[in-house]
Design an enzyme around this catalytic site. Sequence first.
Site, PDB file in Angstrom:
ATOM      1  CG  PHE A  41      -6.100   1.371  -2.391  1.00  0.00           C
ATOM      2  CD1 PHE A  41      -7.403   1.052  -2.057  1.00  0.00           C
ATOM      3  CD2 PHE A  41      -5.894   2.189  -3.484  1.00  0.00           C
ATOM      4  CE1 PHE A  41      -8.481   1.526  -2.791  1.00  0.00           C
ATOM      5  CE2 PHE A  41      -6.945   2.669  -4.233  1.00  0.00           C
ATOM      6  CZ  PHE A  41      -8.252   2.343  -3.883  1.00  0.00           C
ATOM      7  CB  SER A  42      -3.072  -2.688   1.884  1.00  0.00           C
ATOM      8  OG  SER A  42      -3.229  -3.395   0.671  1.00  0.00           O
ATOM      9  CD  GLU A  43       2.084  -2.687   0.031  1.00  0.00           C
ATOM     10  OE1 GLU A  43       2.747  -1.755  -0.453  1.00  0.00           O
ATOM     11  OE2 GLU A  43       2.462  -3.392   0.992  1.00  0.00           O
ATOM     12  CB  SER A  44      -0.225   3.018  -4.154  1.00  0.00           C
ATOM     13  OG  SER A  44      -1.545   3.247  -3.687  1.00  0.00           O
TER      14      SER A  44
END
Length: 274
Positions: free
Chosen positions: A44-47
Amino acid sequence: MRFHVIDAFTDRPFAGNPAGVCLLPAGDWPDDPWMQRVAAELNFSESAFALPAATPGADWEIRWFTPLVETNLCGHATLATTHALRTERGLAGAVRFRSRHSGGLLARADEDGAITLDFPAAPVTETPAPAGLADVLGLTPEATYRTGALGDLLAVLPDEAAVRDAAPDLPAMAGLTRREALRGVILTAPPARAGQGHDFVSRFFSPAEGIAEDPVTGSAHTALAPYWSARLGRHALTGRQLSARTGLVRTALHADRVHLTGHAVTILTGDLHV
């Protein structure tokens, strides 16, 4: 170890911005390479990774990873983490996060399901457009701004259609942002017409950090809120991010802080077998 996939800044599944959330047991942080590999696996774009704080002044420590790097601040993954704490740990009211690079962050889980983040504002400073930006974007911005510690370039376009239709050269943008020591590029413009439920529109690109286009970027709104509040003369605004998934971020400027409000939906809960 439990993990969650949560769509943030949306009240319906498969919209907003998905984030991976790992709530870690009390103790020391896992090795950085392990967290980076988990973030790359989730892709994902961020975790976000959070663990109970061991010292006074915060309830949880929090860190954020893109598929390629650790990043200094992420709004949607913090909102997703707060949602996970509410649904899995029974959080009611406020939670205090401590981050390595952005200081203390406060999140409040409201009874109606909304979550409000209290983040540092990123005041903008007008700056000449970096060399080659127009070629990278395929258009010439009306104005460009630096966002201080946030590390983004804010490019103001004439209208919503220009933001929606922009097709930047992402490999060239990655080179430009590395050269200019930028995290990414924010495109923004006024809405196509009034009465549509939002006051400005945006898109966000950070290809050098492994994010071609971020669906809904809470941290970018820490710069968008001061810019549009000054331009429109109002402290409380709503931004719509024009990604394919789209999402709404309600913003409220309070001196040097910005409140970002949205909803979240849990899509998946599972176990990490590593």
